[in-house]
Design a protein around this motif. Structure first.
Motif, PDB file in Angstrom:
ATOM      1  N   GLY A  64       0.841  -1.200   0.000  1.00 39.32           N
ATOM      2  CA  GLY A  64       0.000   0.000   0.000  1.00 39.32           C
ATOM      3  C   GLY A  64       0.866   1.237   0.000  1.00 39.32           C
ATOM      4  N   ASN A  65       0.653   2.127   0.975  1.00 36.19           N
ATOM      5  CA  ASN A  65       1.449   3.350   1.089  1.00 36.19           C
ATOM      6  C   ASN A  65       2.669   3.162   1.979  1.00 36.19           C
ATOM      7  N   ASN A  66       3.050   1.943   2.225  1.00 35.64           N
ATOM      8  CA  ASN A  66       4.194   1.656   3.083  1.00 35.64           C
ATOM      9  C   ASN A  66       5.306   0.974   2.298  1.00 35.64           C
ATOM     10  N   PHE A  67       6.530   1.258   2.683  1.00 34.75           N
ATOM     11  CA  PHE A  67       7.680   0.510   2.186  1.00 34.75           C
ATOM     12  C   PHE A  67       8.026  -0.536   3.237  1.00 34.75           C
ATOM     13  N   VAL A  68       8.206  -1.763   2.797  1.00 37.68           N
ATOM     14  CA  VAL A  68       8.655  -2.833   3.674  1.00 37.68           C
ATOM     15  C   VAL A  68      10.148  -2.989   3.427  1.00 37.68           C
ATOM     16  N   ILE A  69      10.941  -2.731   4.446  1.00 36.78           N
ATOM     17  CA  ILE A  69      12.397  -2.693   4.341  1.00 36.78           C
ATOM     18  C   ILE A  69      12.993  -3.959   4.938  1.00 36.78           C
ATOM     19  N   THR A  70      13.875  -4.585   4.182  1.00 37.36           N
ATOM     20  CA  THR A  70      14.676  -5.695   4.686  1.00 37.36           C
ATOM     21  C   THR A  70      16.132  -5.278   4.530  1.00 37.36           C
ATOM     22  N   ARG A  71      16.764  -4.965   5.629  1.00 38.84           N
ATOM     23  CA  ARG A  71      18.141  -4.471   5.590  1.00 38.84           C
ATOM     24  C   ARG A  71      19.100  -5.614   5.284  1.00 38.84           C
ATOM     25  N   SER A  72      20.154  -5.315   4.536  1.00 39.54           N
ATOM     26  CA  SER A  72      21.183  -6.306   4.243  1.00 39.54           C
ATOM     27  C   SER A  72      22.492  -6.001   4.973  1.00 39.54           C
ATOM     28  N   ASP A  73      22.617  -4.785   5.509  1.00 40.55           N
ATOM     29  CA  ASP A  73      23.841  -4.419   6.230  1.00 40.55           C
ATOM     30  C   ASP A  73      23.766  -4.818   7.703  1.00 40.55           C
ATOM     31  N   VAL A  74      22.569  -4.933   8.234  1.00 36.96           N
ATOM     32  CA  VAL A  74      22.335  -5.412   9.599  1.00 36.96           C
ATOM     33  C   VAL A  74      21.114  -6.323   9.539  1.00 36.96           C
ATOM     34  N   TYR A  75      20.908  -7.116  10.575  1.00 39.84           N
ATOM     35  CA  TYR A  75      19.756  -8.014  10.602  1.00 39.84           C
ATOM     36  C   TYR A  75      18.567  -7.236  11.144  1.00 39.84           C
ATOM     37  N   ASP A  76      17.737  -6.685  10.223  1.00 34.58           N
ATOM     38  CA  ASP A  76      16.597  -5.883  10.637  1.00 34.58           C
ATOM     39  C   ASP A  76      15.603  -5.788   9.493  1.00 34.58           C
ATOM     40  N   ASN A  77      14.331  -5.682   9.830  1.00 33.81           N
ATOM     41  CA  ASN A  77      13.307  -5.375   8.841  1.00 33.81           C
ATOM     42  C   ASN A  77      12.185  -4.612   9.532  1.00 33.81           C
ATOM     43  N   TYR A  78      11.521  -3.754   8.777  1.00 32.22           N
ATOM     44  CA  TYR A  78      10.480  -2.903   9.335  1.00 32.22           C
ATOM     45  C   TYR A  78       9.659  -2.307   8.196  1.00 32.22           C
ATOM     46  N   THR A  79       8.550  -1.695   8.566  1.00 33.87           N
ATOM     47  CA  THR A  79       7.659  -1.057   7.610  1.00 33.87           C
ATOM     48  C   THR A  79       7.666   0.443   7.871  1.00 33.87           C
ATOM     49  N   LEU A  80       7.774   1.221   6.794  1.00 28.48           N
ATOM     50  CA  LEU A  80       7.826   2.674   6.904  1.00 28.48           C
ATOM     51  C   LEU A  80       6.688   3.292   6.102  1.00 28.48           C
ATOM     52  N   GLY A  81       5.991   4.254   6.694  1.00 33.88           N
ATOM     53  CA  GLY A  81       4.971   5.000   5.973  1.00 33.88           C
ATOM     54  C   GLY A  81       5.618   5.899   4.937  1.00 33.88           C
ATOM     55  N   THR A  82       4.985   6.032   3.775  1.00 33.46           N
ATOM     56  CA  THR A  82       5.568   6.841   2.704  1.00 33.46           C
ATOM     57  C   THR A  82       4.517   7.694   2.011  1.00 33.46           C
ATOM     58  N   PHE A  83       4.994   8.782   1.422  1.00 36.30           N
ATOM     59  CA  PHE A  83       4.241   9.559   0.450  1.00 36.30           C
ATOM     60  C   PHE A  83       5.207   9.863  -0.680  1.00 36.30           C
ATOM     61  N   VAL A  84       4.832   9.499  -1.888  1.00 40.94           N
ATOM     62  CA  VAL A  84       5.706   9.722  -3.043  1.00 40.94           C
ATOM     63  C   VAL A  84       5.028  10.693  -3.992  1.00 40.94           C
ATOM     64  N   GLY A  85       5.655  11.843  -4.200  1.00 36.75           N
ATOM     65  CA  GLY A  85       5.184  12.815  -5.177  1.00 36.75           C
ATOM     66  C   GLY A  85       6.050  12.730  -6.427  1.00 36.75           C
ATOM     67  N   ASN A  86       5.939  13.736  -7.299  1.00 34.29           N
ATOM     68  CA  ASN A  86       6.754  13.730  -8.520  1.00 34.29           C
ATOM     69  C   ASN A  86       8.230  13.969  -8.225  1.00 34.29           C
ATOM     70  N   ASP A  87       8.528  14.976  -7.411  1.00 35.92           N
ATOM     71  CA  ASP A  87       9.918  15.330  -7.122  1.00 35.92           C
ATOM     72  C   ASP A  87      10.256  15.283  -5.640  1.00 35.92           C
ATOM     73  N   THR A  88       9.304  14.930  -4.818  1.00 40.41           N
ATOM     74  CA  THR A  88       9.542  14.840  -3.380  1.00 40.41           C
ATOM     75  C   THR A  88       8.989  13.518  -2.851  1.00 40.41           C
ATOM     76  N   MET A  89       9.564  13.083  -1.746  1.00 42.45           N
ATOM     77  CA  MET A  89       9.123  11.848  -1.115  1.00 42.45           C
ATOM     78  C   MET A  89       9.319  12.009   0.391  1.00 42.45           C
ATOM     79  N   VAL A  90       8.323  11.577   1.156  1.00 41.37           N
ATOM     80  CA  VAL A  90       8.404  11.594   2.610  1.00 41.37           C
ATOM     81  C   VAL A  90       8.378  10.147   3.078  1.00 41.37           C
ATOM     82  N   ILE A  91       9.343   9.778   3.910  1.00 41.46           N
ATOM     83  CA  ILE A  91       9.430   8.424   4.464  1.00 41.46           C
ATOM     84  C   ILE A  91       9.573   8.546   5.976  1.00 41.46           C
ATOM     85  N   SER A  92       8.697   7.870   6.710  1.00 37.61           N
ATOM     86  CA  SER A  92       8.821   7.890   8.170  1.00 37.61           C
ATOM     87  C   SER A  92      10.098   7.166   8.581  1.00 37.61           C
TER      88      SER A  92
END
Length: 108
Positions: A64-92
């Motif tokens: 949906g409006n979230n990015f699901v992140i799976t990190r490869s540099d450390v053992y971690d994963n989480y979901t971040l809220g996002t808004f993606v515009g044409n030239d701007t993006m907001v990520i929690s």
């Protein structure tokens, strides 16, 4: 039954696709961090860096409006809220009430 399975598979595959306008290089609003989002072998990857030092890297999928992140540099994963515009993006930010404001500087 085969139709239902095909529809479920298509819905799952679609929900994991990252919007095409996120691919490229982004800079944080304060111009300190860079975020590179790119595709490789049908997977979406990111590298966030600060003055050449890698701060985070891994895989991105979308839910949906979230990015699901799976990190490869450390053992971690989480979901971040996002808004993606044409030239701007907001990520929690993870486990925070703050967010990054990104400005797009190039496309891939």
């Amino acid at each position: 039954m085969k139709i239902i399975i095909a529809l479920l598979f298509a819905a799952t595959a679609y929900s994991q696709q990252v919007p095409s306008n996120v691919y490229g290089t982004w800079v944080s609003y304060d111009f300190q961090d860079q975020l590179h989002i790119f595709e490789n072998n049908n997977d979406t990857f990111f590298v966030r860096s600060n003055y050449g030092e890698i701060l985070a890297e891994g895989n991105i999928t979308s839910d949906g409006n979230n990015f699901v992140i799976t990190r490869s540099d450390v053992y971690d994963n989480y979901t971040l809220g996002t808004f993606v515009g044409n030239d701007t993006m907001v990520i929690s930010k993870p486990q925070s009430t703050e967010a990054w404001l990104w400005v797009k500087v190039s496309n891939y």
